[in-house]
Structure formats: C-alpha cells, structure tokens
Design an enzyme around this catalytic site. Structure first.
Site, short mmCIF file in Angstrom:
data_model
loop_
_atom_site.label_atom_id
_atom_site.label_comp_id
_atom_site.label_asym_id
_atom_site.label_seq_id
_atom_site.Cartn_x
_atom_site.Cartn_y
_atom_site.Cartn_z
N GLY A 1 37.03 62.84 71.76
CA GLY A 1 36.61 63.45 70.50
C GLY A 1 37.28 62.89 69.25
N ILE A 2 37.67 63.78 68.37
CA ILE A 2 38.24 63.40 67.08
C ILE A 2 39.56 62.64 67.28
CG2 ILE A 2 39.21 64.32 64.94
CD1 ILE A 2 37.20 66.69 65.23
N ASP B 1 47.98 63.65 76.30
CA ASP B 1 46.79 64.47 76.56
C ASP B 1 46.85 64.95 78.00
OD1 ASP B 1 43.94 65.29 77.02
OD2 ASP B 1 43.61 64.35 75.08
N ASP C 1 51.16 67.79 78.94
CA ASP C 1 50.73 69.09 78.41
C ASP C 1 51.65 69.42 77.25
OD1 ASP C 1 50.29 71.76 77.81
OD2 ASP C 1 49.97 72.34 79.90
N ASN D 1 46.75 67.02 66.94
CA ASN D 1 45.29 67.17 67.04
C ASN D 1 44.84 68.01 68.24
OD1 ASN D 1 42.32 66.00 66.82
ND2 ASN D 1 43.04 65.51 68.89
N SER E 1 40.98 73.41 60.51
CA SER E 1 39.53 73.64 60.49
C SER E 1 39.11 74.44 59.27
CB SER E 1 39.13 74.38 61.76
OG SER E 1 37.80 74.82 61.67
N TYR F 1 40.82 81.24 67.61
CA TYR F 1 40.85 79.87 67.07
C TYR F 1 41.15 79.87 65.57
CZ TYR F 1 39.08 75.14 65.96
OH TYR F 1 38.94 73.86 65.50
N VAL G 1 32.27 69.35 63.87
CA VAL G 1 32.19 67.91 64.10
C VAL G 1 31.50 67.65 65.44
CG1 VAL G 1 33.56 65.79 64.34
CG2 VAL G 1 34.34 67.61 62.82
N THR H 1 33.19 68.56 73.09
CA THR H 1 33.68 69.95 73.16
C THR H 1 32.89 70.86 72.22
OG1 THR H 1 35.89 69.30 73.82
CG2 THR H 1 35.70 71.42 72.74
N1 LIG Z 1 34.86 69.45 66.87
C1 LIG Z 1 34.86 70.29 65.84
O1 LIG Z 1 33.82 70.84 65.45
C2 LIG Z 1 36.12 70.56 65.07
C3 LIG Z 1 36.02 71.12 63.79
C4 LIG Z 1 37.19 71.36 63.07
C5 LIG Z 1 38.41 71.05 63.62
N2 LIG Z 1 38.46 70.52 64.88
C6 LIG Z 1 39.77 70.22 65.41
O2 LIG Z 1 39.84 68.84 65.72
C7 LIG Z 1 40.70 68.63 66.84
C8 LIG Z 1 39.96 67.89 67.92
O3 LIG Z 1 38.79 68.59 68.29
P1 LIG Z 1 37.71 67.93 69.27
O4 LIG Z 1 36.42 68.59 69.00
O5 LIG Z 1 37.84 66.47 69.23
O6 LIG Z 1 38.23 68.51 70.66
P2 LIG Z 1 38.27 67.79 72.11
O7 LIG Z 1 38.24 68.91 73.10
O8 LIG Z 1 37.24 66.73 72.20
O9 LIG Z 1 39.68 67.11 72.11
C9 LIG Z 1 40.86 67.85 72.26
C10 LIG Z 1 41.77 67.08 73.17
O10 LIG Z 1 42.96 67.85 73.34
C11 LIG Z 1 43.33 67.76 74.70
N3 LIG Z 1 44.17 68.90 75.06
C12 LIG Z 1 43.79 70.20 75.23
N4 LIG Z 1 44.84 70.93 75.60
C13 LIG Z 1 45.92 70.11 75.65
C14 LIG Z 1 47.28 70.29 75.98
N5 LIG Z 1 47.78 71.49 76.35
N6 LIG Z 1 48.10 69.22 75.94
C15 LIG Z 1 47.62 67.99 75.60
N7 LIG Z 1 46.32 67.76 75.29
C16 LIG Z 1 45.49 68.81 75.31
C17 LIG Z 1 42.01 67.74 75.46
O11 LIG Z 1 42.17 67.23 76.78
C18 LIG Z 1 41.17 66.84 74.57
O12 LIG Z 1 41.26 65.48 74.92
C19 LIG Z 1 41.18 70.02 67.25
O13 LIG Z 1 42.39 70.32 66.61
C20 LIG Z 1 40.08 70.92 66.72
O14 LIG Z 1 40.51 72.23 66.53
C21 LIG Z 1 37.37 70.26 65.60
#
Ligand SMILES: NC(=O)c1ccc[n+]([C@@H]2O[C@H](COP(=O)([O-])OP(=O)(O)OC[C@H]3O[C@@H](n4cnc5c(N)ncnc54)[C@H](O)[C@@H]3O)[C@@H](O)[C@H]2O)c1
Length: 248
Positions: free
Chosen positions: A18-19, A38, A62, A89, A141, A154, A187, A191
């Site tokens: 993801g991001i 990760d 973790d 992140n 967010s 969240y 975004v 996920t």
């Molecule tokens: N996607 C959206 O719509 C959105 C919008 C606003 C903010 N965000 C924020 O952007 C960031 C990334 O979001 P995303 O959509 O890419 O999510 P994602 O689920 O694709 O990525 C999150 C990553 O964090 C890892 N992760 C989860 N728990 C963990 C832990 N305990 N230790 C280590 N790694 C861990 C997951 O394995 C994953 O690779 C987050 O902070 C999310 O809150 C996302």
C-alpha cells in the site's frame, strides 16, 4: 542523479504494501537507502527499491513488540547506517461503530497505530538525534475531521497520532528533528478496498474538491518533501493531502 535524499537512511514501518510501499519506493528514487519493518514479507518492496539502485533491509517486525523494534533499529544501523528519516505508517483498520466496537478491537487499533509509532520513535531516536537533519513523518488521516461512524477506534487513534506529532515536534526541535504528519483521504490500496466498498470510494470523491480517488503517490510526494531539506523549517504540522475533503 544524486537525488534530494542522497546519503540518507529512511525507515518505513508497514512498508510491505500500500501507501508504505509507495513511500519506500519514492524515498529510494530520491536517493535514500530503505529499511522496512512489517509483519508481512517485504519482497515486493525489495524489488521496487532494487530498481532504484538503493540499498534495502526488510525485516519481519511487529512494531508493537518493543524488543523487536529495538533489535530492528540495531540491524538498520549495522547494515545501512543510522536512520535519518522515520515514517510511522503501519496501521490496522478495524471497523465498528461505538456501540459495537469491543475493548480488544479498540486496544489493538491503538497498539499498532499509536503505541507502534511511539515505540518506533523511541527505538530510532538516538539515530535521528545523530542525523543533524532528522525527520519523523506520521501517516494520519483526514477522517479525523470527517469521521465516518464505523471508524470509531481508527479515528480516535489517528487523533492521538496527531497529538503525538504536535507535542513530539516541541520535544525534539532542539535536536534538529522535525516531526510532521500527512493526513490522507481515502486512498486506493488493497486494504482500503477490502475494508470499505466502491460506494464509499464514490462518496468520498463526492466530498473532495478534486474529483478522483486518491492514490498512494499522492501521499508519497508529500512525505518526500517533508523528508527533504526544503522542509527544514516545517514542524508540528499535519499536512492535509486529501483533495480538499476537509476545509479547516
Ligand atoms: N488507504 C487509505 O484509505 C488511507 C487513508 C488515510 C490514511 N491511511 C493511512 O496510511 C497508512 C497505510 O495505509 P494502507 O492503506 O497502505 O494500509 P496497508 O494495510 O496496505 O498497509 C499497512 C501495512 O502495515 C503493516 N502492519 C500492520 N500491523 C503491523 C504491525 N503490528 N507491525 C508492523 N507492520 C504492521 C501491514 O502488514 C501492511 O503492510 C496507515 O497509517 C493508514 O492509516 C490510509
């Protein structure tokens, strides 16, 4: 070409997908070596970073495990050098409104989104202090200002992360470390697609001024700017990169 971040080491938590993956790729394309912590394997990110020619370390960590994140920090220092940039992140999204959310879900959300950022920052602080141009960037967010009801844990956790950003900036300025947040809208990531619906994407686009779905690259560019020397005098800010869905 050397790039704006040549010679820097950047740590991205949750950089396997993801991001976070796009942030890792983009920081590497600007010259930074990349370390990813990760719970899932970072093979894809490793390949993307390899294409830029930068060095990469990806470990299964973790971030809620204090010992594990400190051991990771030691490996980063040994293999890539002291970290200059930390991107907090990693996150989990457990959807439930207040009447249905359980204490376990609430605690799990805070454990990853807030405690994780706290622990990673503690672990990398000695490196960031040494940097002389340390950068902490917290991914938060815009849902904090436009809260959908099922995001109760969240949104509350992101609010805590916003507060952490603000107070940490005041704590660490004396060490030449800036601390900022980037607040994204909805975004397009795997996920987000799995936890919400196409109707929710459409609804979110409707409240944005910019009428398209936000992509990970819309976040990574802002993170790269905050990581660069161009942002040396910006600290304690939440940069709202949400296509104009919030008008504060
Ligand atoms: N996607 C959206 O719509 C959105 C919008 C606003 C903010 N965000 C924020 O952007 C960031 C990334 O979001 P995303 O959509 O890419 O999510 P994602 O689920 O694709 O990525 C999150 C990553 O964090 C890892 N992760 C989860 N728990 C963990 C832990 N305990 N230790 C280590 N790694 C861990 C997951 O394995 C994953 O690779 C987050 O902070 C999310 O809150 C996302």
């Amino acid at each position: 070409m050397a790039g704006r971040l040549a010679g820097r080491t950047a740590v991205v938590t949750g950089g396997s997908a993801g991001i976070g993956q796009e942030i890792a790729r983009r920081l590497a394309s600007e010259g930074a070596d990349i370390a990813v912590a990760d719970v899932n394997p970072a093979d894809e990110t490793r390949e993307l970073v390899a294409e830029t020619g930068r060095r990469f370390l990806g470990d299964k960590v973790d971030i809620t495990d204090e010992d594990a994140i400190h051991e990771f920090a030691a490996r980063v220092r040994r293999d890539l050098g002291a970290a200059d940039i930390l991107v907090n992140n990693a996150a989990v999204v457990l959807l439930a409104d207040f009447e249905h959310v359980t204490l376990d879900e609430w605690r799990r959300t805070f454990a990853v989104n807030v405690d994780g950022a706290f622990l990673a920052t503690k672990a990398f602080l000695p490196d960031l202090k040494e940097s002389g141009a340390g950068r902490i960037i917290n991914i938060t967010s815009s849902s904090y200002w436009t809260p959908p009801p099922p995001f109760v844990s969240y949104v509350s956790a992101k609010g805590a992360l916003n507060g952490f950003t603000s107070v940490l900036a005041a704590n660490l300025a004396a060490h030449d470390i800036t601390v900022n947040g980037v607040a994204a809208s909805l975004v397009r990531t795997a996920t987000a697609a799995a936890t919400t619906s196409e109707a929710f994407f459409e609804q979110t686009v409707r409240i944005q001024n910019i009428k398209r779905v936000q992509m990970p690259a819309d976040v990574s560019g802002v993170v790269t700017f905050l990581a660069s020397d161009d942002a040396a005098f910006i600290t304690g800010q939440i940069i709202v990169a949400d296509g104009g869905s919030t008008r504060r």
